[in-house]
Design a protein around this motif. Structure first.
Motif, PDB file in Angstrom:
ATOM      1  N   GLY A   1      12.126 -11.140  11.917  1.00 56.42           N
ATOM      2  CA  GLY A   1      10.909 -10.764  11.214  1.00 56.42           C
ATOM      3  C   GLY A   1       9.893 -11.897  11.181  1.00 56.42           C
ATOM      4  N   GLU A   2      10.351 -13.096  10.923  1.00 57.44           N
ATOM      5  CA  GLU A   2       9.459 -14.259  10.888  1.00 57.44           C
ATOM      6  C   GLU A   2       8.868 -14.536  12.268  1.00 57.44           C
ATOM      7  N   GLU A   3       9.692 -14.392  13.297  1.00 61.22           N
ATOM      8  CA  GLU A   3       9.207 -14.610  14.664  1.00 61.22           C
ATOM      9  C   GLU A   3       8.194 -13.547  15.066  1.00 61.22           C
ATOM     10  N   ARG A   4       8.414 -12.318  14.652  1.00 61.36           N
ATOM     11  CA  ARG A   4       7.442 -11.254  14.962  1.00 61.36           C
ATOM     12  C   ARG A   4       6.088 -11.558  14.335  1.00 61.36           C
ATOM     13  N   GLU A   5       6.103 -12.056  13.111  1.00 65.18           N
ATOM     14  CA  GLU A   5       4.845 -12.381  12.451  1.00 65.18           C
ATOM     15  C   GLU A   5       4.142 -13.539  13.169  1.00 65.18           C
ATOM     16  N   HIS A   6       4.917 -14.513  13.626  1.00 68.34           N
ATOM     17  CA  HIS A   6       4.336 -15.616  14.394  1.00 68.34           C
ATOM     18  C   HIS A   6       3.690 -15.102  15.682  1.00 68.34           C
ATOM     19  N   VAL A   7       4.388 -14.230  16.378  1.00 70.38           N
ATOM     20  CA  VAL A   7       3.860 -13.662  17.621  1.00 70.38           C
ATOM     21  C   VAL A   7       2.589 -12.865  17.341  1.00 70.38           C
ATOM     22  N   ARG A   8       2.600 -12.095  16.269  1.00 67.50           N
ATOM     23  CA  ARG A   8       1.418 -11.288  15.913  1.00 67.50           C
ATOM     24  C   ARG A   8       0.199 -12.186  15.676  1.00 67.50           C
ATOM     25  N   ARG A   9       0.382 -13.257  14.919  1.00 68.01           N
ATOM     26  CA  ARG A   9      -0.733 -14.176  14.645  1.00 68.01           C
ATOM     27  C   ARG A   9      -1.237 -14.830  15.933  1.00 68.01           C
ATOM     28  N   LYS A  10      -0.319 -15.313  16.741  1.00 67.62           N
ATOM     29  CA  LYS A  10      -0.708 -15.993  17.981  1.00 67.62           C
ATOM     30  C   LYS A  10      -1.410 -15.031  18.928  1.00 67.62           C
ATOM     31  N   ALA A  11      -0.881 -13.810  19.049  1.00 66.53           N
ATOM     32  CA  ALA A  11      -1.471 -12.834  19.960  1.00 66.53           C
ATOM     33  C   ALA A  11      -2.891 -12.471  19.539  1.00 66.53           C
ATOM     34  N   ARG A  12      -3.072 -12.226  18.254  1.00 65.46           N
ATOM     35  CA  ARG A  12      -4.408 -11.889  17.774  1.00 65.46           C
ATOM     36  C   ARG A  12      -5.374 -13.052  18.032  1.00 65.46           C
ATOM     37  N   GLN A  13      -4.908 -14.260  17.815  1.00 65.17           N
ATOM     38  CA  GLN A  13      -5.764 -15.421  18.068  1.00 65.17           C
ATOM     39  C   GLN A  13      -6.133 -15.512  19.550  1.00 65.17           C
ATOM     40  N   MET A  14      -5.160 -15.249  20.438  1.00 62.69           N
ATOM     41  CA  MET A  14      -5.420 -15.301  21.870  1.00 62.69           C
ATOM     42  C   MET A  14      -6.444 -14.255  22.297  1.00 62.69           C
ATOM     43  N   ILE A  15      -6.433 -13.103  21.632  1.00 65.49           N
ATOM     44  CA  ILE A  15      -7.369 -12.040  21.985  1.00 65.49           C
ATOM     45  C   ILE A  15      -8.762 -12.327  21.410  1.00 65.49           C
ATOM     46  N   VAL A  16      -8.812 -12.766  20.161  1.00 62.56           N
ATOM     47  CA  VAL A  16     -10.097 -13.017  19.503  1.00 62.56           C
ATOM     48  C   VAL A  16     -10.772 -14.261  20.068  1.00 62.56           C
ATOM     49  N   SER A  17      -9.992 -15.327  20.276  1.00 67.72           N
ATOM     50  CA  SER A  17     -10.520 -16.595  20.814  1.00 67.72           C
ATOM     51  C   SER A  17      -9.674 -16.985  22.022  1.00 67.72           C
ATOM     52  N   PRO A  18      -9.922 -16.388  23.171  1.00 67.04           N
ATOM     53  CA  PRO A  18      -9.059 -16.601  24.335  1.00 67.04           C
ATOM     54  C   PRO A  18      -8.958 -18.068  24.738  1.00 67.04           C
ATOM     55  N   PRO A  19      -7.757 -18.515  25.074  1.00 72.01           N
ATOM     56  CA  PRO A  19      -7.618 -19.878  25.590  1.00 72.01           C
ATOM     57  C   PRO A  19      -8.361 -20.002  26.915  1.00 72.01           C
ATOM     58  N   LYS A  20      -8.821 -21.202  27.215  1.00 72.28           N
ATOM     59  CA  LYS A  20      -9.585 -21.408  28.447  1.00 72.28           C
ATOM     60  C   LYS A  20      -8.686 -21.529  29.662  1.00 72.28           C
TER      61      LYS A  20
END
Length: 310
Positions: free
Chosen positions: A284-303
């Motif tokens: 559950g904790e790992e899923r939440e980490h993935v969710r946060r990271k994924a949303r960040q990657m979509i909203v502010s894509p890495p270069k």
């Protein structure tokens, strides 16, 4: 229609081959969520039987055309000339009326790469071999008309991974729409499920399997699909997967668009926690980490891809 399972497979093969029921040893191989997959062994024979099912074994309703099994058999025949020798199983027979085909089984010492990664086995040679197969597919310059239809890919990837996830994150829907549009660009042969579970390894050899959603499309999807699995393993505490991801990327980056690959990576990362096929090994904790990271990657894509794997 015959439904294959460990009880019906031996009589089915007896009728098909003439080899007595008592000589067949049948074992379930699981088959993921979309197929029945059985190992069938008899004197001189070691086959895998695969039957496509119309409803997938997941919590959410997920339907798919079982005729996809015919495409997979066609793809394996093509792979015999496209991939390095021995990198794909040979087709033994097809039974299109029952959505079944048989292929030669991998030798017993082969293991799927996913299982090795989850045990902490991170071999650079496996990433290099995966890149070699990827390059062979993308570099093929034959007629892709046979695989131009993306119907099965849409049912088994775009709808459950992209549209369903977008319905749970409506503020990100435009990114998922852009990712789908990228997939429609016919550039190369795309496996569609290019993941560690479909790469069987032994020593430095790899066999590619499970190509039921193969199509002519955007190879950045396949690149991101594999990279996403390595990123998920990192979230699961397997830090060694970072080096494998960057090695794979180094070997294939000249074949794909980096921006499109990063877009797919963010969308796929989110899809594996909030789509119809969530990664089963994440806590559950790992899923939440993935969710946060994924949303960040979509909203502010890495270069760059290197930035994505920080």
């Amino acid at each position: 229609m015959i439904l294959l399972n460990t009880s019906t497979a031996a009589p089915y093969l007896c009728n098909r081959t003439g080899v007595n029921v008592s000589q067949w040893a049948i074992k379930s191989l699981g088959g993921g969520v979309s197929n029945e997959v059985l190992l069938a062994e008899a004197p001189g024979k070691r086959w895998v039987l695969k039957q496509a099912r119309p409803r997938l074994r997941v919590q959410e309703e997920w339907l798919a055309d079982p005729a996809r099994i015919r495409r997979e058999a066609a793809a394996l025949r093509l792979f015999a000339s496209v991939l390095p020798p021995g990198a794909a199983p040979a087709v033994v027979f097809e039974d299109p009326e029952n959505y079944i085909f048989a292929m030669e089984a991998a030798p017993a010492d082969f293991t799927d790469w996913k299982s090795l990664l989850l045990r902490g086995v991170c071999e650079p040679a496996h990433a290099r071999e995966a890149a070699r197969l990827f390059r062979a597919m993308v570099s093929w310059r034959g007629d892709g008309a046979e695989f131009a239809d993306q119907h099965c890919f849409d049912q088994l990837r775009l709808d459950p991974y992209y549209r369903f996830t977008a319905s749970r994150h409506r503020d990100l829907s435009s990114a998922f729409e852009e990712a789908i549009a990228c997939c429609r660009q016919g550039k190369a042969l795309v496996h569609g499920d290019f993941s560690p579970k479909n790469l069987l390894v032994a020593s430095n050899r790899i066999i590619l399997i499970d190509c039921e959603v193969i199509h002519w499309g955007d190879p950045s999807f396949d690149a991101a699909f594999l990279l996403n699995h390595l990123l998920l393993k990192m979230a699961h505490g397997l830090a060694g997967c970072r080096a494998l991801a960057l090695l794979f990327w180094k070997e294939i980056r000249d074949l794909v668009d980096e921006r499109a690959t990063l877009l797919h990576l963010g969308c796929l990362h989110l899809a594996r926690v909030d789509g119809k096929s969530p990664a089963e090994y994440l806590t559950g904790e790992e899923r939440e980490h993935v969710r946060r990271k994924a949303r960040q990657m979509i909203v502010s894509p890495p270069k760059t891809m290197e930035e994505a794997f920080q």
